[in-house]
Every structure is written in C-alpha cells, then in structure tokens.
Design an enzyme around this catalytic site. Structure first.
Site, PDB file in Angstrom:
ATOM      1  N   LYS A 172       0.868  -1.044  -0.111  1.00  0.00           N
ATOM      2  CA  LYS A 172       0.539  -0.123  -0.009  1.00  0.00           C
ATOM      3  C   LYS A 172       0.989   1.027   0.333  1.00  0.00           C
ATOM      4  CE  LYS A 172      -0.462   0.880   5.022  1.00  0.00           C
ATOM      5  NZ  LYS A 172      -0.055   1.783   5.264  1.00  0.00           N
ATOM      6  N   ASP A 173       1.995   1.214   0.807  1.00  0.00           N
ATOM      7  CA  ASP A 173       3.026   2.046   0.271  1.00  0.00           C
ATOM      8  C   ASP A 173       3.934   2.385  -1.058  1.00  0.00           C
ATOM      9  OD1 ASP A 173       1.946   2.950   3.166  1.00  0.00           O
ATOM     10  OD2 ASP A 173       3.719   1.888   3.529  1.00  0.00           O
ATOM     11  N   ARG A 231      -8.709   8.320   3.072  1.00  0.00           N
ATOM     12  CA  ARG A 231      -9.568   8.117   2.342  1.00  0.00           C
ATOM     13  C   ARG A 231     -10.725   7.129   3.424  1.00  0.00           C
ATOM     14  NH1 ARG A 231      -9.339   2.110   3.388  1.00  0.00           N
ATOM     15  NH2 ARG A 231      -7.400   3.076   4.462  1.00  0.00           N
ATOM     16  N   ARG A 232      -9.727   7.271   4.516  1.00  0.00           N
ATOM     17  CA  ARG A 232     -11.004   6.776   5.589  1.00  0.00           C
ATOM     18  C   ARG A 232     -11.487   8.236   5.636  1.00  0.00           C
ATOM     19  NH1 ARG A 232      -5.202   4.570   8.594  1.00  0.00           N
ATOM     20  NH2 ARG A 232      -6.144   2.835   8.008  1.00  0.00           N
ATOM     21  N   ARG A 242      -0.549  11.906  12.078  1.00  0.00           N
ATOM     22  CA  ARG A 242       0.731  10.967  11.373  1.00  0.00           C
ATOM     23  C   ARG A 242       0.870  10.292  12.205  1.00  0.00           C
ATOM     24  NH1 ARG A 242       3.901  12.553   7.979  1.00  0.00           N
ATOM     25  NH2 ARG A 242       4.262   9.920   7.636  1.00  0.00           N
ATOM     26  N   ARG A 287       0.691   7.320  16.944  1.00  0.00           N
ATOM     27  CA  ARG A 287      -0.885   7.463  16.998  1.00  0.00           C
ATOM     28  C   ARG A 287      -1.646   7.082  18.445  1.00  0.00           C
ATOM     29  NH1 ARG A 287      -2.903   7.039  10.547  1.00  0.00           N
ATOM     30  NH2 ARG A 287      -0.855   6.579   9.758  1.00  0.00           N
ATOM     31  N   CYS A 295      -0.443  10.946  -3.534  1.00  0.00           N
ATOM     32  CA  CYS A 295      -1.021  10.229  -2.473  1.00  0.00           C
ATOM     33  C   CYS A 295      -2.671  10.916  -1.692  1.00  0.00           C
ATOM     34  CB  CYS A 295       0.222  10.299  -1.278  1.00  0.00           C
ATOM     35  SG  CYS A 295       0.673  12.488  -1.861  1.00  0.00           S
TER      36      CYS A 295
END
Length: 330
Positions: free
Chosen positions: A102-103, A152-153, A170, A176, A263
């Site tokens: 995903k990165d 996205r979230r 982040r 987090r 991104c």
C-alpha cells in the site's frame, strides 16, 4: 499504458534449489518502525523454513516519511516511505527490501534495476476502530475526534458517519496510540493487519466492514523487492510467493496506475481471488468531502489481472474519475 509500469509474470510455482554460488547471508532492509520490523520477522521466519542454511540480518532505515509529520504530498507522496529503502538496496548494502504494497507508488515505475520477486500471502485487509472505551463506530457520539490523516478514511467517514470529526494524525501505529492517550484524539482508525503485526489486536474495539471502509490498494500485502540481477536472492525468495496474492495485487496496482492516483487521492479498492480461479476487483474514487462517490466492480472471467485492473480503471474514468483526482491538490 505509456507510464512505464512493469507487470512481471507470476513467479513459477516450482521448488528452487539454491545454486552453489548463492549467498549464505541475505541482508534485509526495511523501515525501522516496530511494525516494519515485525514484518521483517515474518519474512525471516518464512525464509528460515524454506532455507535453513541461510542466515538473515536486518538493515533498518528511518525514512523521510517516518520523520515527517506533515502532509505527505509535501515530501512527494508515498515515495517518502520507500526511496531511502530503495537507495540502500540499489547501493548493494542490502539484498532484499520488505515493503507494504500500500506504500508503493503506482504513478511511477519501480526504481530501475529492481523487481518484486514475491508477494507473501495476504493478511486481513480491513480497517479497525481503536477506542479506549470499547465503543463501535456506530456507537460513537457526535463530535468524536477520529485521529487520521488518510484522505481515504476521511472521505468514507464523511459518507457514513458525518457526525464524527477527523483530526490530522500521522506516525506509526504505536505513536498514534500514544497521541490518542495524550488526548489528541478520542479514537483511531488503523489497519487490522498492522495491529495484529505489533501484537495489539486486543485494543481493537470494532472491525469495519468493507462496505463501510473500503481498503487502500495493496492492503495487507508484503512485497519482497530485489535487484533484478541478483538471481541468487530472487531464487531464494520466490518460493515465498502466494499466487492468489500476486494476482490480486497485480490487478489493484494496474488500476491505481491507470488512474494515476497520488498520495492525496481518495482511491480505494480490493481484488479477490476465488478458489475456482475467478478474480474480481472492486474500486471506488471519492472526493475528499465524500460528496462524490464513483464505484466499479468487475469479474475477470478470461481476463488476466492487469487487464482486469485496466478495465475497472476505465469504468471509473468514464464516470469522471480523472476530474475528481485532478481537482485534489498534491
């Protein structure tokens, strides 16, 4: 395609025997976060099971993406998590890189001279809510602060739970959770697979269904990157490849490549390989506020994975995905 994305054929499903010239040591470069190092341990374990005679060592790297707590677009996007790792691999200071797929940016080709030799069997692709009081997403009261910097979230929460408030956050999952405990947010949304990898799955209060929170491209997949001329290392790691995961990842990344997502693009999607060999791909493109939602879902039938990814991307482009993506600053 015209953008230079190379789709390698699936690694052959054969049992390799290392050549006499094969290295006895494989140096694995990775990000230095606790989650990244846990991912490396999985690779080391699987390599040891296949090749008991091979020794592995870890070359940890702290990337610019790990150090920077601002908007990733200011560092050039997701490549901020990979360019230092790529540099160590290309310099010959490591033999193998472990990446969360995903990165890996799909709007640019892989660094020249490198190839993904294997994709490990896929982990859980869903997102999870982390709430100290154990509430589910639907139980959160109005104004609850959700710590996330994921567009996205944020876009999907705006659609399904507009009464919640996203606050920028982040850092790796451990950091987090520390920030949440310090009062910077009331809850977090993190990847189920990530929480499992760092042995914090017991902190999950709710696992979100895919219809509520569609995952990022490449969710739950670890890719093993080698120099393409390093045949010894390629032969050592290719048996770790999971064919279904390779097919799913190939379809997803071709989708992202054709869409030329960056991104800050709220693009989500996942492919699913069925036991009978069929492959499906669902993908969604959102505006950041969630007011525009484009959706496409196709089955491969006789199509190869890359063609399926292209077909779904074209379906989204016909709905106006290009305008949505290009209207977002990056």
């Amino acid at each position: 395609m015209g953008h230079g994305l190379r789709v390698s054929p699936p690694p052959a499903r054969t049992h390799y025997r290392l050549r006499m010239a094969a290295a006895e040591l494989i140096r694995i470069v990775s990000r230095s976060s606790p989650m990244a190092l846990a991912q490396v341990e999985r690779v080391r374990t699987e390599l040891a099971a296949r090749h008991p005679g091979i020794t592995t060592e870890v070359v940890p790297v702290t990337t610019s993406g790990d150090r920077w707590m601002g908007d990733l677009s200011e560092l050039g996007g997701k490549g901020a998590f990979t360019k230092e790792v790529d540099a160590v691999l290309l310099a010959g200071d490591a033999d193998l890189a472990v990446h969360c797929m995903k990165d890996i940016p799909a709007d640019r080709p892989l660094p020249a001279g490198t190839v993904f030799a294997a994709h490990l069997a896929r982990d859980d692709i869903r997102d999870a809510l982390i709430h100290p009081g154990g509430l589910t997403l639907d139980e959160l009261p109005e104004g609850t602060r959700i710590g996330t910097s994921s567009v996205r979230r944020t876009a999907q929460l705006a659609i399904t739970h507009p009464h919640l408030r996203c606050v920028p956050m982040r850092g790796n999952a451990n950091r987090r959770m520390e920030k949440m405990e310090q009062g910077e947010a009331d809850a977090l949304i993190l990847a189920v697979s990530g929480m499992q990898r760092i042995n914090e799955a017991d902190r999950i209060s709710d696992i979100l269904p895919l219809d509520t929170m569609c995952p990022p491209i490449g969710a739950g997949v670890l890719g093993l990157q080698c120099r393409e001329d390093d045949t010894a290392t390629i032969e050592a790691v290719t048996p770790l490849n999971d064919p279904d995961t390779w097919r799913e990842t190939t379809a997803e990344r071709m989708l992202l490549h054709v869409l030329q997502g960056h991104c800050n693009s709220p693009i989500a999607g996942y492919a699913k390989a069925e036991r009978d060999g069929r492959l499906s791909l669902r993908a969604r493109v959102f505006s950041p506020d969630g007011k525009t939602v484009l959706d496409a879902h196709e089955w491969a039938g006789p199509l190869d994975p890359a063609t399926l990814g292209t077909s779904v991307a074209v379906a989204l482009l016909r709905q106006g995905a290009r305008d949505v993506i290009d209207s977002i600053p990056h």
